[in-house]
Design an enzyme around this catalytic site. Structure first.
Site, PDB file in Angstrom:
ATOM      1  N   CYS A   1       0.857  -1.171   0.000  1.00  0.00           N
ATOM      2  CA  CYS A   1       0.000   0.000   0.000  1.00  0.00           C
ATOM      3  C   CYS A   1       0.901   1.233   0.000  1.00  0.00           C
ATOM      4  O   CYS A   1       1.812   1.335   0.835  1.00  0.00           O
ATOM      5  CB  CYS A   1      -0.899  -0.005   1.234  1.00  0.00           C
ATOM      6  SG  CYS A   1      -1.833   1.535   1.433  1.00  0.00           S
TER       7      CYS A   1
ATOM      8  N   ASP B   1      -0.244  -5.858   0.249  1.00  0.00           N
ATOM      9  CA  ASP B   1      -1.488  -6.126  -0.473  1.00  0.00           C
ATOM     10  C   ASP B   1      -1.282  -7.411  -1.260  1.00  0.00           C
ATOM     11  O   ASP B   1      -0.190  -7.676  -1.759  1.00  0.00           O
ATOM     12  CB  ASP B   1      -1.819  -4.988  -1.443  1.00  0.00           C
ATOM     13  CG  ASP B   1      -2.294  -3.736  -0.738  1.00  0.00           C
ATOM     14  OD1 ASP B   1      -3.021  -3.861   0.260  1.00  0.00           O
ATOM     15  OD2 ASP B   1      -1.944  -2.642  -1.180  1.00  0.00           O
TER      16      ASP B   1
END
Length: 154
Positions: free
Chosen positions: A52, A59
Site C-alpha cells: 500500500c 497487499d
C-alpha cells in the site's frame, strides 16, 4: 517442430538477483514459432504482492494474464522476476494491474491481451481490476479466468 531462438536471453539458465522495482525489472521475449496461429497463453500469479503506498502494509492479489501472441512470447522467468519486483513497491491496485498489462503490451505487441487482477480486501473492500486491449479475435477459445469474486468466510 522448430527450435526456439533463445540467443538474446540474459536471465534464463542464470542465477539472477530479483529486481528492486518494476521500473528496473527487465522483461524478455522470444520468437513465437507459431506466429500466425491464434492461441491463448495464460499466466496465473495466485500469490502476487505489493505494498500500500500510504501505509506500507502488504497487499495481495490473484492475477491472471491471458494473451494471444503475435510474433513474440514473454519469457516466463523474466515475467516471474518482474512480478516479484512489486513485492516492495508501493502503488495502488489499479496502478499495479494496468502497469503490468501495459509493460507486456509494449514488449510483445500481442494480438490481444487481458488482465484480471483479483485483489484481496483492503479496508474491508476487495478491489478487482480488469483491462484488455480490445475485442477477443473471432474463433479463439478463451476460458473463464476461474477466480470467484471475494466471498469472505461465507
Amino acid at each position: 517442430m522448430s527450435k526456439t531462438d533463445v540467443s538474446g536471453l540474459s536471465m534464463l539458465g542464470s542465477q539472477v538477483e530479483a529486481p528492486t522495482s518494476p521500473e528496473t525489472a527487465v522483461l524478455e521475449k522470444v520468437p513465437n514459432n507459431n506466429a500466425g496461429t491464434d492461441y491463448v497463453v495464460r499466466f496465473t500469479a495466485p500469490e502476487f504482492t505489493s505494498l500500500c503506498p500510504m501505509t506500507g502494509q502488504p497487499d495481495f492479489a490473484h492475477i491472471v494474464i491471458d494473451y494471444i501472441p503475435g510474433d513474440f512470447l514473454v519469457e516466463s522467468k523474466s515475467l516471474k522476476l518482474f512480478m516479484t519486483s512489486f513485492r516492495n513497491h508501493g502503488s495502488f491496485h489499479e496502478d499495479c494491474s494496468i502497469y503490468i498489462a501495459k509493460r507486456l503490451v509494449d514488449l510483445l505487441a500481442p494480438k490481444w491481451l487481458r488482465i484480471g487482477a483479483y485483489w484481496y480486501p483492503r479496508g474491508g473492500i476487495p478491489i478487482d481490476v480488469f483491462w484488455q486491449t480490445g475485442e477477443v479475435p473471432a474463433g479463439v477459445w478463451l476460458p473463464d479466468q476461474g477466480v470467484p469474486t471475494y466471498r469472505g468466510r461465507g
